[in-house]
Scaffold this motif. Sequence first.
Motif, PDB file in Angstrom:
ATOM      1  N   ALA A 133      32.824  -0.914  41.051  1.00 42.23           N
ATOM      2  CA  ALA A 133      33.524  -1.667  40.012  1.00 42.23           C
ATOM      3  C   ALA A 133      33.411  -0.921  38.687  1.00 42.23           C
ATOM      4  O   ALA A 133      32.390  -0.265  38.417  1.00 42.23           O
ATOM      5  N   PRO A 134      34.429  -0.983  37.835  1.00 43.28           N
ATOM      6  CA  PRO A 134      34.329  -0.318  36.528  1.00 43.28           C
ATOM      7  C   PRO A 134      33.158  -0.849  35.717  1.00 43.28           C
ATOM      8  O   PRO A 134      32.765  -2.016  35.849  1.00 43.28           O
ATOM      9  N   LEU A 135      32.590   0.011  34.887  1.00 43.12           N
ATOM     10  CA  LEU A 135      31.536  -0.418  33.984  1.00 43.12           C
ATOM     11  C   LEU A 135      32.072  -1.439  32.991  1.00 43.12           C
ATOM     12  O   LEU A 135      33.215  -1.323  32.520  1.00 43.12           O
ATOM     13  N   SER A 136      31.241  -2.411  32.653  1.00 46.30           N
ATOM     14  CA  SER A 136      31.613  -3.317  31.576  1.00 46.30           C
ATOM     15  C   SER A 136      31.539  -2.575  30.243  1.00 46.30           C
ATOM     16  O   SER A 136      30.889  -1.521  30.134  1.00 46.30           O
ATOM     17  N   ILE A 137      32.199  -3.097  29.244  1.00 48.57           N
ATOM     18  CA  ILE A 137      32.154  -2.484  27.913  1.00 48.57           C
ATOM     19  C   ILE A 137      30.714  -2.421  27.420  1.00 48.57           C
ATOM     20  O   ILE A 137      30.280  -1.411  26.840  1.00 48.57           O
ATOM     21  N   LYS A 138      29.960  -3.484  27.671  1.00 47.99           N
ATOM     22  CA  LYS A 138      28.564  -3.530  27.234  1.00 47.99           C
ATOM     23  C   LYS A 138      27.738  -2.448  27.917  1.00 47.99           C
ATOM     24  O   LYS A 138      26.959  -1.738  27.264  1.00 47.99           O
ATOM     25  N   ASP A 139      27.902  -2.299  29.232  1.00 45.05           N
ATOM     26  CA  ASP A 139      27.124  -1.303  29.975  1.00 45.05           C
ATOM     27  C   ASP A 139      27.524   0.114  29.580  1.00 45.05           C
ATOM     28  O   ASP A 139      26.681   1.000  29.469  1.00 45.05           O
ATOM     29  N   ARG A 140      28.807   0.307  29.333  1.00 40.39           N
ATOM     30  CA  ARG A 140      29.268   1.624  28.924  1.00 40.39           C
ATOM     31  C   ARG A 140      28.675   1.996  27.559  1.00 40.39           C
ATOM     32  O   ARG A 140      28.217   3.114  27.344  1.00 40.39           O
ATOM     33  N   ALA A 141      28.666   1.044  26.645  1.00 34.20           N
ATOM     34  CA  ALA A 141      28.115   1.293  25.308  1.00 34.20           C
ATOM     35  C   ALA A 141      26.621   1.577  25.376  1.00 34.20           C
ATOM     36  O   ALA A 141      26.104   2.447  24.662  1.00 34.20           O
ATOM     37  N   ALA A 142      25.912   0.854  26.246  1.00 33.98           N
ATOM     38  CA  ALA A 142      24.467   1.061  26.370  1.00 33.98           C
ATOM     39  C   ALA A 142      24.169   2.459  26.888  1.00 33.98           C
ATOM     40  O   ALA A 142      23.231   3.119  26.421  1.00 33.98           O
ATOM     41  N   ARG A 143      24.945   2.923  27.840  1.00 33.71           N
ATOM     42  CA  ARG A 143      24.766   4.278  28.367  1.00 33.71           C
ATOM     43  C   ARG A 143      25.047   5.324  27.286  1.00 33.71           C
ATOM     44  O   ARG A 143      24.286   6.261  27.078  1.00 33.71           O
ATOM     45  N   ALA A 144      26.155   5.165  26.608  1.00 31.03           N
ATOM     46  CA  ALA A 144      26.565   6.152  25.614  1.00 31.03           C
ATOM     47  C   ALA A 144      25.591   6.204  24.441  1.00 31.03           C
ATOM     48  O   ALA A 144      25.397   7.263  23.828  1.00 31.03           O
TER      49      ALA A 144
END
Length: 229
Positions: A133-144
């Motif tokens: 499943a695509p990353l959520s916006i929150k999870d993507r921001a946390a990674r970045a």
Amino acid sequence: MTERFAIYYAPSANSPLWDRAAAWLGRDPLTNETFDGPVAGVERNRLLNLTQSANRYAFHATIKPPMALAEGTTIEELRAALANFARTQAPFVLGHLRVASLDGFLALIPAEPNEKLQDFAAHVVEEFEPFRAPLSIKDRAARAARGLTPRQEELLDSYGYPYVFDEFRFHMTLTDRLPEVERAEIATALESWFAPDIAEPILFDRLVLFHEPDSGRPFRRLEDYKLGA
């Protein structure tokens, strides 16, 4: 509930290497057994403090990183795809492992580069991408927010994880990030503890499905898929 599945390499659950790692981390993610007492001269309470994240993720090398299942896919389909894929792949020699520091974490890594390993890991990432499943916006921001190179950001957006393909480094994490003053001491303890089981080359002979039942919960070892079986 936000559950995730991951495709890892882990040694056989009947192997001495698995047993030593479970004792070191304090938990066997297959049986859910926990361990007490010191290991290699390190007291258990101290070990638990040094391995909180490593304990939660369990002893493994990430091949296809933890992912929520894509809409329209099921765990039964993932299991079937893993079984079919594993049957078509041949085991290969991973080589000797050694204790090393990766950005402050201590882990077991291959002593020598292994092109077959790099190619195999990339193949797994591509093969099972339809299940992610695509990353959520929150999870993507946390990674970045952890600080990524442009290439790692590209991989994060394409595959949900920044450390795949040319950024992949096989490692089996054994501690959380340690202060420099502790790192040498704990590395020495790890080298002593694992020496009997990394003296011989390791065979990459399986993929293992792991499961995180909810965000932040310990990962469990579900099933092994032996290559060529």
